[in-house]
Write an enzyme that holds these catalytic residues in place. Sequence first.
Site: not given
Ligand code: UDP
Ligand code: MG
Length: 168
Positions: A11, A51, A59, A123, A126, A137
Amino acid sequence: MSIEQTLLLIKPDGLLKSLTGNILTGLSRTKLIIVGAKVVRVSKELAEKHYEHLKDKPFFNELIRYLMGELHQTNRVVAFVYQGENAIKKIRDIVGDTNPENANPVSIRGAYGRITTAGVFENVVHASSSMENAEHEIKLWFQPNELVEDLYPTKEVTITQKKEIVWA
Ligand code: UDP
Ligand code: MG
């Protein structure tokens, strides 16, 4: 044991922090193979599709801006497709928990992620979370001819009057 594919994105915060080499070195421990790789300029449309499942979250708008690079003075991510036995779990284990605060400190997200005051988990990477999710994806980020393996069924189409940018 099943052969899986998974999408890994570095990212914009990962690029700004110059972590590409570090991340790839960490992931090489999995012994998975890379079957696709490219730098992608992320449009709003692509970010929103990626997303889509989070579109009702408070958010969401900030998350789209994050993936588009608007929070990090860039407009790109680096995308990889990894392949091998249990690829999804192997990559997610090294990537770490979604919330950098909960992530194992030696995982990528634990070591380099942060939570912004706007509430977004920056974070760094991805990674796909299931086989269905990975297929969706990978098809979103890559065309069949950009992968060195035939992962999913394809079809031939004839496209007429297609405008393309070529070198001048
Ligand atoms: N995210 C966030 N706040 C939250 C949950 C998710 O900012 O409470 C963001 C974070 O960058 C995350 C992305 O949204 O990587 C996608 O969320 P997901 O639940 O799919 O998590 P991932 O699969 O990336 O672990
Ligand atoms: Mg995810």
